[in-house]
Scaffold this motif. Sequence first.
Motif, PDB file in Angstrom:
ATOM      1  N   ALA A 186      24.845  39.806  35.038  1.00 39.47           N
ATOM      2  CA  ALA A 186      24.343  39.274  36.301  1.00 39.47           C
ATOM      3  C   ALA A 186      22.884  38.872  36.180  1.00 39.47           C
ATOM      4  CB  ALA A 186      24.524  40.300  37.412  1.00 39.47           C
ATOM      5  N   GLU A 187      22.086  39.693  35.470  1.00 43.32           N
ATOM      6  CA  GLU A 187      20.662  39.399  35.311  1.00 43.32           C
ATOM      7  C   GLU A 187      20.429  38.169  34.445  1.00 43.32           C
ATOM      8  OE1 GLU A 187      19.251  43.080  33.781  1.00 43.32           O
ATOM      9  OE2 GLU A 187      19.139  44.069  35.743  1.00 43.32           O
ATOM     10  N   ARG A 188      21.413  37.835  33.615  1.00 41.02           N
ATOM     11  CA  ARG A 188      21.310  36.636  32.783  1.00 41.02           C
ATOM     12  C   ARG A 188      21.624  35.367  33.575  1.00 41.02           C
ATOM     13  NH1 ARG A 188      24.353  38.587  27.204  1.00 41.02           N
ATOM     14  NH2 ARG A 188      22.736  40.033  26.491  1.00 41.02           N
ATOM     15  N   GLY A 189      22.054  35.539  34.824  1.00 39.57           N
ATOM     16  CA  GLY A 189      22.293  34.383  35.680  1.00 39.57           C
ATOM     17  C   GLY A 189      23.730  33.944  35.792  1.00 39.57           C
TER      18      GLY A 189
ATOM     19  N   VAL B 284      35.650  49.678  38.652  1.00 40.55           N
ATOM     20  CA  VAL B 284      34.311  49.103  38.519  1.00 40.55           C
ATOM     21  C   VAL B 284      34.334  47.680  39.063  1.00 40.55           C
ATOM     22  CG1 VAL B 284      32.501  48.397  36.907  1.00 40.55           C
ATOM     23  CG2 VAL B 284      33.761  50.525  36.515  1.00 40.55           C
ATOM     24  N   ARG B 285      33.376  47.353  39.902  1.00 44.77           N
ATOM     25  CA  ARG B 285      33.330  46.034  40.525  1.00 44.77           C
ATOM     26  C   ARG B 285      32.181  45.202  39.978  1.00 44.77           C
ATOM     27  NH1 ARG B 285      34.408  47.249  46.987  1.00 44.77           N
ATOM     28  NH2 ARG B 285      36.424  48.320  46.730  1.00 44.77           N
ATOM     29  N   VAL B 286      32.339  43.898  40.096  1.00 49.47           N
ATOM     30  CA  VAL B 286      31.259  42.989  39.727  1.00 49.47           C
ATOM     31  C   VAL B 286      30.081  43.237  40.656  1.00 49.47           C
ATOM     32  CG1 VAL B 286      30.560  40.557  39.628  1.00 49.47           C
ATOM     33  CG2 VAL B 286      32.831  41.242  38.822  1.00 49.47           C
ATOM     34  N   PRO B 287      28.874  43.378  40.124  1.00 54.24           N
ATOM     35  CA  PRO B 287      27.723  43.707  40.964  1.00 54.24           C
ATOM     36  C   PRO B 287      27.431  42.643  42.011  1.00 54.24           C
ATOM     37  CG  PRO B 287      27.026  43.076  38.752  1.00 54.24           C
ATOM     38  CD  PRO B 287      28.510  43.264  38.697  1.00 54.24           C
TER      39      PRO B 287
END
Length: 204
Positions: free
Chosen positions: A17-20, A54-57
């Motif tokens: 997610a932090e990578r965009g 576990v879910r996608v943030p």
Amino acid sequence: MRAFEPQHVKTWLRVLAERGLSAASIRNTFAPLRAMLADAAEDGLIRTNPAAGVRVPATAKPADSRPKALTERELKALIAAVPAEHQLLVRVVSETGVRISEALAWTWADFDGTRLHIRGRLYLGQLDKPKSRYGVRAIPLRRATAKALWLHRKATPWSADEHPVFATETGTAHDYANVYHRVLKPAMRAAGIDHGGWHRLRHT
């Protein structure tokens, strides 16, 4: 060896997610891992599936809200900005909605005068099967477009059934990356189109 815990999966998803990456891209990346771990748990290779639940943030990049299709004005400007020898390719792709990999795989044997038949795609420089089981199909053409293709076949030295419809100067199929960087991208810039590539013509 340290145990593979749900927290490790969450950390990995957060990094993506932090990578965009968009939420959809992360889900597509996550799905094979989750399935593999589920199989391992079912076969008794691991005690539990650390990816279960576990879910996608929520911090994942939202889906791109920019327009996917070109407007009529944008398409006309784009075709006008494309070099003359490539205008028919852009026109046919935008009218039919085919993938560029399918268009580059066309040979004259795939053109029956009124329709273009899709039987494969050009993938990584090699002729491959269509992307999905629905990929083999026949696409009816507008009369003016069919006529343009007939005139193109008469004019090109590469007009045998086995030759690509949109051939290079040496009669070979175009490379996807080259035709994007040398043809489409500069034309989009000249036409004032600020984002997208061949896939926008598919949406158009």
